[in-house]
Design an enzyme around this catalytic site. Structure first.
Site, PDB file in Angstrom:
ATOM      1  N   CYS A 104      37.455  63.535  60.835  1.00 49.62           N
ATOM      2  CA  CYS A 104      36.478  62.443  60.863  1.00 49.62           C
ATOM      3  C   CYS A 104      35.797  62.176  59.517  1.00 49.62           C
ATOM      4  O   CYS A 104      35.603  61.009  59.144  1.00 49.62           O
ATOM      5  CB  CYS A 104      35.391  62.725  61.885  1.00 49.62           C
ATOM      6  SG  CYS A 104      35.903  63.728  63.272  1.00 49.62           S
ATOM      7  N   ARG A 133      42.058  75.378  62.883  1.00 46.25           N
ATOM      8  CA  ARG A 133      40.995  75.853  63.776  1.00 46.25           C
ATOM      9  C   ARG A 133      41.257  77.304  64.093  1.00 46.25           C
ATOM     10  O   ARG A 133      42.379  77.680  64.416  1.00 46.25           O
ATOM     11  CB  ARG A 133      40.971  75.047  65.075  1.00 46.25           C
ATOM     12  CG  ARG A 133      40.536  73.624  64.843  1.00 46.25           C
ATOM     13  CD  ARG A 133      40.449  72.840  66.122  1.00 46.25           C
ATOM     14  NE  ARG A 133      40.263  71.421  65.824  1.00 46.25           N
ATOM     15  CZ  ARG A 133      40.322  70.459  66.720  1.00 46.25           C
ATOM     16  NH1 ARG A 133      40.554  70.747  67.975  1.00 46.25           N
ATOM     17  NH2 ARG A 133      40.144  69.194  66.372  1.00 46.25           N
ATOM     18  N   ASP A 191      45.453  61.134  64.546  1.00 51.20           N
ATOM     19  CA  ASP A 191      44.017  60.912  64.711  1.00 51.20           C
ATOM     20  C   ASP A 191      43.603  59.555  64.158  1.00 51.20           C
ATOM     21  O   ASP A 191      44.052  59.151  63.092  1.00 51.20           O
ATOM     22  CB  ASP A 191      43.288  62.022  63.935  1.00 51.20           C
ATOM     23  CG  ASP A 191      41.864  62.207  64.413  1.00 51.20           C
ATOM     24  OD1 ASP A 191      41.470  61.509  65.362  1.00 51.20           O
ATOM     25  OD2 ASP A 191      41.160  63.050  63.824  1.00 51.20           O
ATOM     26  N   LYS A 196      33.816  60.238  77.212  1.00 54.43           N
ATOM     27  CA  LYS A 196      35.214  60.200  76.767  1.00 54.43           C
ATOM     28  C   LYS A 196      36.181  60.029  77.930  1.00 54.43           C
ATOM     29  O   LYS A 196      35.834  60.281  79.085  1.00 54.43           O
ATOM     30  CB  LYS A 196      35.561  61.481  76.027  1.00 54.43           C
ATOM     31  CG  LYS A 196      35.484  62.709  76.898  1.00 54.43           C
ATOM     32  CD  LYS A 196      36.061  63.942  76.210  1.00 54.43           C
ATOM     33  CE  LYS A 196      35.914  65.155  77.111  1.00 54.43           C
ATOM     34  NZ  LYS A 196      36.579  66.335  76.626  1.00 54.43           N
ATOM     35  N   HIS A 223      40.008  56.810  63.793  1.00 49.43           N
ATOM     36  CA  HIS A 223      38.606  56.502  64.035  1.00 49.43           C
ATOM     37  C   HIS A 223      38.443  54.999  63.988  1.00 49.43           C
ATOM     38  O   HIS A 223      38.881  54.370  63.029  1.00 49.43           O
ATOM     39  CB  HIS A 223      37.730  57.205  63.006  1.00 49.43           C
ATOM     40  CG  HIS A 223      37.802  58.688  63.151  1.00 49.43           C
ATOM     41  ND1 HIS A 223      38.712  59.463  62.481  1.00 49.43           N
ATOM     42  CD2 HIS A 223      37.114  59.520  63.963  1.00 49.43           C
ATOM     43  CE1 HIS A 223      38.573  60.716  62.859  1.00 49.43           C
ATOM     44  NE2 HIS A 223      37.615  60.793  63.752  1.00 49.43           N
ATOM     45  N   HIS A 253      36.565  58.158  68.297  1.00 49.72           N
ATOM     46  CA  HIS A 253      37.642  59.038  67.814  1.00 49.72           C
ATOM     47  C   HIS A 253      38.726  58.899  68.866  1.00 49.72           C
ATOM     48  O   HIS A 253      38.405  58.882  70.060  1.00 49.72           O
ATOM     49  CB  HIS A 253      37.293  60.523  67.846  1.00 49.72           C
ATOM     50  CG  HIS A 253      35.999  60.940  67.271  1.00 49.72           C
ATOM     51  ND1 HIS A 253      35.924  61.669  66.111  1.00 49.72           N
ATOM     52  CD2 HIS A 253      34.732  60.788  67.711  1.00 49.72           C
ATOM     53  CE1 HIS A 253      34.655  61.953  65.879  1.00 49.72           C
ATOM     54  NE2 HIS A 253      33.913  61.436  66.816  1.00 49.72           N
ATOM     55  N   GLN A 292      47.135  66.209  64.014  1.00 52.78           N
ATOM     56  CA  GLN A 292      46.757  65.244  65.057  1.00 52.78           C
ATOM     57  C   GLN A 292      47.145  63.836  64.627  1.00 52.78           C
ATOM     58  O   GLN A 292      47.081  63.519  63.443  1.00 52.78           O
ATOM     59  CB  GLN A 292      45.244  65.248  65.244  1.00 52.78           C
ATOM     60  CG  GLN A 292      44.663  66.529  65.756  1.00 52.78           C
ATOM     61  CD  GLN A 292      43.153  66.427  65.811  1.00 52.78           C
ATOM     62  OE1 GLN A 292      42.507  66.235  64.795  1.00 52.78           O
ATOM     63  NE2 GLN A 292      42.588  66.538  67.003  1.00 52.78           N
TER      64      GLN A 292
END
Ligand SMILES: [Zn+2]
Ligand SMILES: [Zn+2]
Length: 638
Positions: free
Chosen positions: A337, A366, A386, A467, A388, A513, A384
């Site tokens: 992010c 992670r 990913d 979410k 935004h 996200h 990911q």
């Protein structure tokens, strides 16, 4: 005064009857004339109880059959007790610890002087069959805490003593059959004879209380079903899952490896795995560009101050890796992010610029505990898909709708069914009531419009926004988490993001996200098992395998090989001086979509006779025709 107090039972069908207070549920069953042997327990005002329990007040009553979800739990947990009794009978000195039911089965943990093996499991199973044949009643007793402690101290069951020590209650319940007594909340089957079909499946090490500092115990796994037919179907399903296991196929197909020398939870992609991954990445980039996303890329490490600002240091520190460079502390990114926020901030934004959709194939690290790492789904480094999305409040609905459509398109391409879940506002949150209301109703509205069933997890959202989670179902009906659409009220605030509205004023953009496939690693693991390693032509790391019959066909073979390569067809060759039978056998194990054998006929006619993975043979065709065929199949299906 009434002769005897009566209480009223209201049944699932809405009917009700009165009974003398204290009548037990098995007697109620008998009085109702319902003697179905599959009924094993009862739910009374929402609580599960034994059939031997008494009806002591007016209540809503629902009988539980062995074939229901709760029934399975009770059946399996009772089978775990029977297993523990069998182990005690067979192995004097063994200590028992815990034995719950789990998804699709049960386990029990034992402390014994030597490791149990397959022969032990067979012995235990046959002792269990004897215990079941005896149809021993399973009885419940409530003991004062001290009495229970004395009981297990006398039996020298130290794990049970430790468990009672941890309980706050003044009295504890125990369940017994014959000589076996277990500390247990229940409920249980009325007798051991109610177990109709079970199987012990494996044994593995497990630390007492899941803590690696404690002693390693032995965990025996098993399962039980309401009847043999269902057990057999499940065992067959397990066999199929084993054959498809992505760790096994990953090795056989030379896709990836994990090495302790390199580090746990870190994936090493071998040539074919790296190629497969690249196919997925290319697919992702194309699909995102098509939908108006912009490609961006942030750095792998960011200064710790950034993680302070984003809130990760406060809320996510234990999962992060840190490093020092020239006296400055950096954190390895666990999420993508932050850089995207910085890109948004880099200039003044107008409402006309929105929505902005930043997409990154973002590799994150992670820290997961070693104990939970597992193949491709649970790793410490993963990528990911990913994005935004920053938009105005008015655009939120359309953006969420486009994401759901995106998810549906992708799931369709890979032939997955999927399910959606909406998680709403938890107790402790940031963001105004208005923010929450708008975002939650936008998510809900899209789900309603999409005409797909979904579940609501009341209060299960993150503190910074509601979410939608999407789980896909593979060919074996297993569920995997993939897409997530997460509203976030926190980051736009923390990074003070704004845009100029058509009123000329500064406004805060709304942020989402979202991932579609989720972790590429996990998705690859799912795909390997979904296709059992036999990837469709468009994804297959090797599309064509060329085989020669003898050395004299090699020159033409080389020519075919080079022509296929020059058309970007993913081709491999096996021109070794080995028997054709062996070469075909090896190629088959690689599950390559097309095999092409080059012999006299092919050389003479200057063509190829492709053979499909299914074993079907196509007629001899000119090479250019084969090339167009592969190229057509290389397109992503729509
Ligand atoms: Zn129990
Ligand atoms: Zn994010």
């Amino acid at each position: 005064m009434p002769d005897q107090a009566v209480v009223k039972a209201t049944f699932a069908d809405g009917s009700s009857t009165t009974y003398p207070k204290g009548t037990c549920f098995s007697d109620i069953l008998e009085m109702k004339g319902d003697v179905s042997p599959s009924i094993i327990a009862v739910r009374v005002n929402g609580n599960l109880l034994d059939l031997s329990a008494p009806l002591s007040d007016d209540a809503r009553i629902e009988f539980i059959s062995a074939d229901s979800e709760e029934g399975h739990d009770i059946l399996r947990h009772s089978t775990a007790h029977v297993m523990a009794q069998a182990v005690q009978d067979l192995y004097p000195g063994v200590k028992i610890s815990i034995g719950p039911s789990i998804a699709n089965g049960f386990y029990y943990d034992f402390d014994y002087e030597r490791t149990f093996n397959i022969e032990d499991l067979e012995k235990i199973e046959s002792r269990m069959r004897e215990i079941i044949a005896e149809d021993l009643p399973i009885t419940r007793e409530v003991l004062p805490r001290q009495e229970a402690l004395t009981l297990y101290r006398e039996k020298d069951e130290l794990y049970k003593v430790a468990l009672i020590d941890d309980l706050p209650d003044e009295s504890v319940s125990v369940y017994s059959q014959s000589t076996f007594t277990d500390l247990c909340r229940g409920p249980h089957l009325p007798s051991t004879g109610k177990i109709k079909a079970f199987k012990l499946t494996s044994v593995a090490g497990a630390y007492w209380r899941g803590d690696e500092k404690n002693k390693m115990l032995q965990r025996i796994y098993g399962t039980a079903f309401a009847d043999q037919e269902k057990l057999d179907a499940y065992l067959e399903h397990l066999e199929e899952a084993k054959k498809r296991d992505h760790r096994k196929l990953g090795k056989e197909l030379e896709l990836f490896s994990i090495s302790d020398e390199v580090g746990a939870g870190l994936i090493i992609y071998h040539p074919k795995g790296a190629l497969l991954r690249r196919m997925l990445e290319d697919f992702e980039v194309r699909e995102h560009l098509k939908r108006g996303y912009q490609l961006v890329k942030g750095p792998q490490i960011l200064k710790v101050d950034m993680w302070k600002k984003s809130g990760h240091l406060e809320n996510y520190k234990e999962f992060m890796y840190f490093t020092d460079v020239e006296g400055q502390q950096y954190g390895l990114k666990p999420m993508n992010c932050v850089a995207h926020m910085i890109i948004y901030q880099s200039k003044i934004r107008s409402y006309r610029d929105l929505p902005l959709r930043y997409f990154e194939l973002g590799t994150v690290h992670r820290h997961e505990r070693a104990g939970v790492l597992h193949g491709l789904p649970r790793v410490r480094e993963f990528t990911q898909d990913d994005a935004h999305i920053l938009c105005t409040p008015e655009q939120l609905h359309q953006e969420i709708k486009s994401i759901i459509d995106f998810v549906a398109d992708v799931m369709h391409i890979f032939n997955f069914d999927f399910e959606m879940e909406l998680s709403t506002r938890p107790e402790k949150t940031i963001g105004s009531d208005e923010d929450w209301e708008r975002a939650t109703s936008a998510l809900k509205k899209v789900l309603d419009e999409h005409d797909m069933p979904y579940r609501i997890n009341e209060g299960d959202g993150a503190f910074y926004g509601p979410k939608i989670d999407v789980t896909l179902k593979d060919v074996l009906d297993r569920k995997w988490q993939c897409a997530t659409i997460q509203c976030d009220f926190s980051l736009p605030e923390r990074f003070d993001l704004s845009y100029i509205g058509n009123d000329g004023e500064k406004h805060r953009p709304v942020m989402l996200h979202r991932v579609i496939l989720g972790s590429l690693e996990r998705f690859m693991g799912v795909l390997i098992e979904h296709y059992a390693g036999a990837f469709p032509t468009w994804l297959a790391p090797v599309q064509v395998m060329l085989l020669t019959i003898t050395d004299k066909h090699a020159a033409f073979g080389e020519d075919v090989f080079n022509q296929l390569l020059s058309h970007a067809i993913r081709v491999e060759k096996d021109f070794r001086n080995e028997s054709l039978r062996l070469k075909i056998r090896e190629a088959q194990l690689q599950k390559i979509p097309y095999m092409v054998v080059i012999g006299d006929k092919e050389v003479e006619e200057g063509g190829v006779s492709p053979r499909l993975r299914s074993g079907e043979n196509l007629k001899l065709m000119p090479l250019h025709e084969f090339i167009s065929l592969i190229k057509k199949e290389s397109h992503v299906p729509q």
